[in-house]
Design a protein around this motif. Structure first.
Motif, mmCIF file in Angstrom:
data_model
loop_
_atom_site.group_PDB
_atom_site.id
_atom_site.type_symbol
_atom_site.label_atom_id
_atom_site.label_comp_id
_atom_site.label_asym_id
_atom_site.label_seq_id
_atom_site.Cartn_x
_atom_site.Cartn_y
_atom_site.Cartn_z
ATOM 1 N N ALA A 80 19.907 -13.101 9.326
ATOM 2 C CA ALA A 80 18.579 -13.033 8.723
ATOM 3 C C ALA A 80 17.906 -14.404 8.727
ATOM 4 C CB ALA A 80 18.683 -12.503 7.294
ATOM 5 N N ARG A 84 14.368 -15.594 10.622
ATOM 6 C CA ARG A 84 13.259 -16.189 9.874
ATOM 7 C C ARG A 84 12.912 -17.598 10.346
ATOM 8 N NH1 ARG A 84 16.355 -14.469 5.439
ATOM 9 N NH2 ARG A 84 16.857 -16.659 5.020
ATOM 10 N N GLU A 103 19.285 -5.330 6.170
ATOM 11 C CA GLU A 103 18.039 -5.297 5.399
ATOM 12 C C GLU A 103 18.222 -5.973 4.048
ATOM 13 O OE1 GLU A 103 17.722 -1.769 8.220
ATOM 14 O OE2 GLU A 103 19.313 -2.743 7.064
ATOM 15 N N GLY A 106 17.992 -9.612 4.116
ATOM 16 C CA GLY A 106 16.668 -10.179 4.364
ATOM 17 C C GLY A 106 16.199 -10.162 5.799
#
Length: 244
Positions: A80, A84, A103, A106
């Motif tokens: 994650a 990002r 999920e 994140g």
């Protein structure tokens, strides 16, 4: 991948990334679940024959997933973070897992090629619904209001995984292909490394042991995903993508 900040990355995850999160297998060494062959609870024929048994099987799996005993681990969090924080890179995350740990960690985008435990699907309309509670064969479908028309949103034995055209498209175009905790025996997922490599991608496998497709990868990193993946992500974000 020296200029990794402008690359397309495909990440494929399998059961090995979730094993450290407390996800337990519901299949024993003989391929049975409560004395039932796994095909009785994970095939269209099994569902047609005994939908109540199939719903009970997935109710138990869903209950375990949503319990306080199961949570994303450091590998999920690292994936994650990569999604990002890697500037200007397109990262396409595919999972063979039916849990929602990516999920919950994140991840902003996850493609579940084998479906999701927390979803149900109408047999007639194909509409998909979020679900957290137990389901019985007599539960009325929200869209058609018919009893018995809800089935787990899971790809069963004999069915085609979801979104394969999209998966093939992104895999064929990627610059870096990463497999984390995949067995290398479930197709078509096991053939994605060959597709990526044939189209010029660097390929990297994270696993506890060698797999049947390890020789297809340029790199093979052995160890718990919760340790090896965060280390790699840290190095990749600092423009040193290769673990030594």
């Amino acid at each position: 991948m020296s200029d990794n900040k402008n690359k397309k990355i495909v990440i494929l995850t399998g059961a090995g990334i979730s094993a450290e999160s407390g996800i337990k297998t519901f299949r024993d060494q003989n391929g049975l679940w409560e004395d039932h062959n796994i095909l009785e609870v994970a095939s269209p024929q099994g569902f047609e024959r005994d939908p109540e048994l199939v719903h009970r099987f997935y109710n138990m799996r869903r209950k375990q997933l949503l319990s306080s005993e199961v949570a994303p681990n450091e590998a999920h969090l690292a994936v994650a973070r990569l999604q990002r924080e890697l500037p200007n890179s397109e990262i396409f995350l595919i999972t063979q897992n039916v849990d929602n740990l990516h999920e919950r960690a994140g991840s902003p985008q996850v493609l579940h090629m084998h479906g999701e435990l927390t979803k149900m699907r109408c047999i007639e309309s194909k509409k998909v619904f979020e679900i957290k509670e137990n389901i019985s064969a007599h539960r009325a479908c929200p869209c058609c209001l018919k009893e018995g028309n809800l089935r787990p949103h899971i790809v069963w034995f004999g069915e085609t995984p979801f979104s394969m055209d999209e998966i093939y498209h992104h895999t064929a175009q990627c610059d870096l292909f990463i497999a984390i905790g995949t067995s290398g025996v479930v197709y078509p997922a096991a053939m994605l490394v060959d597709l990526a490599r044939e189209n010029g991608a660097h390929t990297l496998e994270f696993n506890l042991n060698d797999t049947q497709v390890s020789d297809s990868f340029h790199q093979h990193i052995v160890g718990p995903a919760s340790q090896t993946v965060p280390k790699y992500v840290e190095e990749l974000l600092n423009s040193t993508p290769h673990i030594t």
